[in-house]
Motif scaffolding. Structure first.
Motif, short mmCIF file in Angstrom:
data_model
loop_
_atom_site.label_atom_id
_atom_site.label_comp_id
_atom_site.label_asym_id
_atom_site.label_seq_id
_atom_site.Cartn_x
_atom_site.Cartn_y
_atom_site.Cartn_z
N SER A 269 0.67 6.16 -11.09
CA SER A 269 1.43 7.03 -10.20
C SER A 269 2.38 7.89 -11.03
O SER A 269 2.97 7.41 -11.99
CB SER A 269 2.24 6.19 -9.22
N VAL B 290 -8.22 5.01 -10.24
CA VAL B 290 -6.78 5.19 -10.10
C VAL B 290 -6.09 4.63 -11.33
O VAL B 290 -6.20 3.44 -11.61
CB VAL B 290 -6.26 4.51 -8.82
N SER C 87 -11.72 -3.80 -3.48
CA SER C 87 -10.33 -3.31 -3.44
C SER C 87 -9.50 -4.14 -2.47
O SER C 87 -8.34 -4.49 -2.76
CB SER C 87 -10.29 -1.83 -3.05
N MET D 76 -1.09 11.17 -8.40
CA MET D 76 -1.71 10.08 -9.14
C MET D 76 -2.53 10.62 -10.32
O MET D 76 -3.18 11.65 -10.21
CB MET D 76 -2.65 9.28 -8.23
N ASP E 109 -7.11 -1.00 -6.76
CA ASP E 109 -8.25 -0.10 -6.82
C ASP E 109 -9.37 -0.72 -7.64
O ASP E 109 -9.24 -0.84 -8.86
CB ASP E 109 -7.85 1.24 -7.43
N PRO F 90 2.91 3.78 -4.28
CA PRO F 90 1.87 4.33 -5.16
C PRO F 90 1.81 3.68 -6.54
O PRO F 90 0.75 3.65 -7.16
CB PRO F 90 2.25 5.81 -5.26
N HIS G 141 -0.96 1.15 -6.57
CA HIS G 141 -2.35 1.54 -6.30
C HIS G 141 -3.33 1.17 -7.41
O HIS G 141 -4.44 0.74 -7.10
CB HIS G 141 -2.42 3.02 -5.95
N VAL H 2 0.84 -1.21 0.00
CA VAL H 2 0.00 0.00 0.00
C VAL H 2 0.87 1.26 0.00
O VAL H 2 0.49 2.28 -0.57
CB VAL H 2 -0.98 -0.01 1.20
#
Length: 149
Positions: free
Chosen positions: A42, A39, A140, A57, A34, A27, A30, A24
């Motif tokens: 990054s 998302v 998620s 992001m 998600d 980034p 992510h 987590v």
């Protein structure tokens, strides 16, 4: 657990807290965890390491199209909790947060994801909340569990 201004979901994952936290805190990972589809990527490419970090992001949703967020780390306790408050580029956070907590449980980790918009005060912005529901947050966490498998 859901209230009128927050949603919280929890799931047991098959990984130690430090491994779940590290995923987590990256980034670049992510988009993999998600379930909302908002998302995209990054721009930062650095792991989060302390309170006050900011990561950028690329995002997308139907109402806003493509946009960018600067996410301000507002909770950081290594291997225990990580949370951020999104903002528009160069702006202050709008009053909502995403927070993950990690608690060892048996051979795995109980991960709790909280989405809280209780500090949003702009009435026009409040009309858009919540942008995701508990089912999406649970999905998620399922993606997180898969990524850690």
């Amino acid at each position: 657990m859901t209230s009128d201004r927050s949603i919280e979901v929890s799931r047991l994952v098959d990984a130690p807290p430090e491994r779940a936290f590290a995923l987590v805190a990256d980034p670049d990972r992510h988009p993999d965890i998600d379930a909302s589809g908002m998302v995209r990527a990054s721009q930062t490419h650095l792991a989060l390491t302390e309170l006050g970090d900011v990561f950028t992001m690329d995002m997308h949703n139907e109402q806003m199209g493509d946009y960018t967020t600067e996410n301000h780390v507002v909770v950081y306790e290594s291997d225990v909790a990580l949370g951020w408050a999104p903002a528009g580029p160069g702006q202050r956070p709008a009053g909502y947060t995403w927070t993950y907590t990690f608690e060892a449980e048996g051979e795995g980790t109980r991960v709790t994801l909280s989405y809280d918009w209780s500090a949003v005060t702009d009435p026009q912005l409040l009309e858009f909340f919540p942008v995701v529901d508990a089912d999406t947050l649970e999905a998620s966490l399922a993606l997180l569990a898969e990524a850690l498998a």
